[in-house]
Design a protein around this motif. Structure first.
Motif, short mmCIF file in Angstrom:
data_model
loop_
_atom_site.label_atom_id
_atom_site.label_comp_id
_atom_site.label_asym_id
_atom_site.label_seq_id
_atom_site.Cartn_x
_atom_site.Cartn_y
_atom_site.Cartn_z
N THR A 105 -2.53 -8.20 -20.13
CA THR A 105 -2.87 -6.89 -20.67
C THR A 105 -4.36 -6.77 -20.97
N THR A 106 -4.80 -5.53 -21.06
CA THR A 106 -6.17 -5.20 -21.48
C THR A 106 -6.07 -4.12 -22.56
N PRO A 107 -7.17 -3.72 -23.18
CA PRO A 107 -7.09 -2.64 -24.17
C PRO A 107 -6.50 -1.35 -23.61
N ASP A 108 -6.64 -1.14 -22.31
CA ASP A 108 -6.04 0.02 -21.65
C ASP A 108 -4.66 -0.38 -21.13
N PRO A 109 -3.58 0.18 -21.68
CA PRO A 109 -2.23 -0.26 -21.28
C PRO A 109 -1.92 -0.02 -19.80
N GLU A 110 -2.68 0.87 -19.16
CA GLU A 110 -2.44 1.14 -17.74
C GLU A 110 -3.28 0.26 -16.83
N ARG A 111 -4.16 -0.52 -17.40
CA ARG A 111 -5.04 -1.38 -16.61
C ARG A 111 -4.74 -2.84 -16.95
N LEU A 112 -4.48 -3.64 -15.95
CA LEU A 112 -4.06 -5.02 -16.14
C LEU A 112 -5.03 -5.97 -15.44
N ARG A 113 -5.12 -7.16 -15.98
CA ARG A 113 -5.97 -8.20 -15.40
C ARG A 113 -5.10 -9.14 -14.58
N ILE A 114 -5.58 -9.50 -13.40
CA ILE A 114 -4.88 -10.47 -12.55
C ILE A 114 -5.34 -11.86 -12.93
N SER A 115 -4.41 -12.71 -13.32
CA SER A 115 -4.77 -14.08 -13.70
C SER A 115 -5.13 -14.90 -12.47
N PRO A 116 -6.14 -15.78 -12.59
CA PRO A 116 -6.49 -16.68 -11.48
C PRO A 116 -5.34 -17.58 -11.05
N VAL A 117 -4.31 -17.69 -11.91
CA VAL A 117 -3.18 -18.55 -11.55
C VAL A 117 -2.49 -18.06 -10.29
N ILE A 118 -2.67 -16.79 -9.91
CA ILE A 118 -2.02 -16.25 -8.72
C ILE A 118 -2.39 -17.06 -7.48
N GLU A 119 -3.64 -17.53 -7.41
CA GLU A 119 -4.06 -18.31 -6.24
C GLU A 119 -3.42 -19.68 -6.22
N VAL A 120 -3.18 -20.23 -7.41
CA VAL A 120 -2.57 -21.56 -7.49
C VAL A 120 -1.07 -21.47 -7.21
N LEU A 121 -0.42 -20.45 -7.76
CA LEU A 121 1.02 -20.28 -7.56
C LEU A 121 1.35 -19.87 -6.13
N MET A 122 0.41 -19.19 -5.49
CA MET A 122 0.68 -18.70 -4.15
C MET A 122 -0.41 -19.14 -3.18
N PRO A 123 -0.38 -20.40 -2.75
CA PRO A 123 -1.32 -20.84 -1.73
C PRO A 123 -1.05 -20.12 -0.42
N VAL A 124 -1.98 -20.22 0.51
CA VAL A 124 -1.88 -19.47 1.77
C VAL A 124 -0.56 -19.69 2.48
N PRO A 125 -0.05 -20.93 2.61
CA PRO A 125 1.24 -21.11 3.31
C PRO A 125 2.37 -20.33 2.65
N ARG A 126 2.40 -20.33 1.31
CA ARG A 126 3.44 -19.58 0.60
C ARG A 126 3.25 -18.08 0.79
N LEU A 127 2.01 -17.63 0.80
CA LEU A 127 1.71 -16.21 1.04
C LEU A 127 2.25 -15.79 2.40
N ARG A 128 2.00 -16.60 3.40
CA ARG A 128 2.47 -16.29 4.75
C ARG A 128 3.99 -16.27 4.81
N GLU A 129 4.62 -17.23 4.10
CA GLU A 129 6.08 -17.28 4.08
C GLU A 129 6.66 -15.99 3.50
N LEU A 130 6.06 -15.52 2.39
CA LEU A 130 6.57 -14.31 1.75
C LEU A 130 6.25 -13.06 2.57
N LEU A 131 5.10 -13.04 3.22
CA LEU A 131 4.79 -11.92 4.10
C LEU A 131 5.80 -11.83 5.23
N ASP A 132 6.15 -12.99 5.81
CA ASP A 132 7.16 -13.01 6.87
C ASP A 132 8.50 -12.53 6.33
N TRP A 133 8.83 -12.97 5.12
CA TRP A 133 10.11 -12.57 4.52
C TRP A 133 10.15 -11.06 4.30
N LEU A 134 9.04 -10.50 3.82
CA LEU A 134 9.00 -9.06 3.60
C LEU A 134 9.16 -8.28 4.90
#
Length: 224
Positions: free
Chosen positions: A176-205
């Motif tokens: 969250t940020t002071p603006d409830p409609e504006r959110l911050r993306i945590s850097p953890v997204i890159e760690v949780l979703m490395p490129v191979p996992r990103l590709r796997e989920l893109l294929d799944w979608l």
């Protein structure tokens, strides 16, 4: 080594002891235990949000890792992004270890958002830009782009999109940020979703398209 705190009953350990309460036989000092507890309690810890625990982890990583290993857990540490999180140990010989964590599974809406956030973070986290933000309406729009053209349950679709946003806020992939409609993306997204996992989920979608499965393939040994 930090000094040991009073437990509220007047107990103080001597200066050479790591005990922090009567009868305590633990070997970690107070700060190390606090860092270990934070790792076990949270989906992840980061230098930005858990500065004291992160500092202790960097100083006492081997001691903390040993305790996690005793629970059949690995510790994944990304020093560049200052993010650390636990994973369940997966036996290579087919043995079954006792487990503390569930396999992480995402709904279709959560998967769409994870892919969207990973792509956004990667494209904007460059140069001197240290924080990446996204508006709730952008997230809702990302989910809406995958709705079938003949969809009629608009209120249900909107609810599922908002639930997916709330789920990622709960796991602190979004913050969250002071603006409830504006959110911050945590850097953890890159760690949780490395490129191979990103590709796997893109294929799944792509395969899921406008119907079919409603949950994405699980990520083994990660807290859901």
């Amino acid at each position: 080594m930090s000094s040991n705190p009073d437990d509220g009953d007047g107990f103080w350990a001597d200066s050479t002891s790591t005990a922090v309460f009567p009868g305590d036989t633990g070997e970690l000092d107070f700060d190390e235990r606090r860092a270990l507890t934070a790792i076990l309690k949270n989906h992840y810890i980061s230098g930005a949000d858990h500065s004291a625990e992160w500092k202790t982890l960097m100083e006492s990583e081997s001691s903390i890792v040993r305790r996690l290993n005793e629970l059949f857990l690995h510790l994944h540490v990304d020093r560049e992004r200052e993010v650390a999180f636990k994973r369940q140990v997966i036996a290579e010989d087919g043995r079954k270890y006792p487990t503390l964590l569930r396999n992480a599974t995402y709904t279709k809406e959560e998967t769409i958002l994870m892919v969207f956030l990973r792509t956004r973070f990667r494209s904007e986290h460059v140069g001197t830009t240290t924080e990446v933000f996204v508006d709730r309406d952008e997230l809702r729009g990302a989910v809406e782009s995958y709705r079938p053209a003949n969809a009629t349950d608009h209120s249900g679709d909107a609810r599922r999109a908002d639930n997916a946003i709330d789920s990622l806020l709960k796991s602190r992939v979004l913050q969250t940020t002071p603006d409830p409609e504006r959110l911050r993306i945590s850097p953890v997204i890159e760690v949780l979703m490395p490129v191979p996992r990103l590709r796997e989920l893109l294929d799944w979608l792509e395969q899921a398209g406008t119907g079919g499965q409603t949950t994405a393939p699980a990520t083994e040994g990660v807290e859901a």
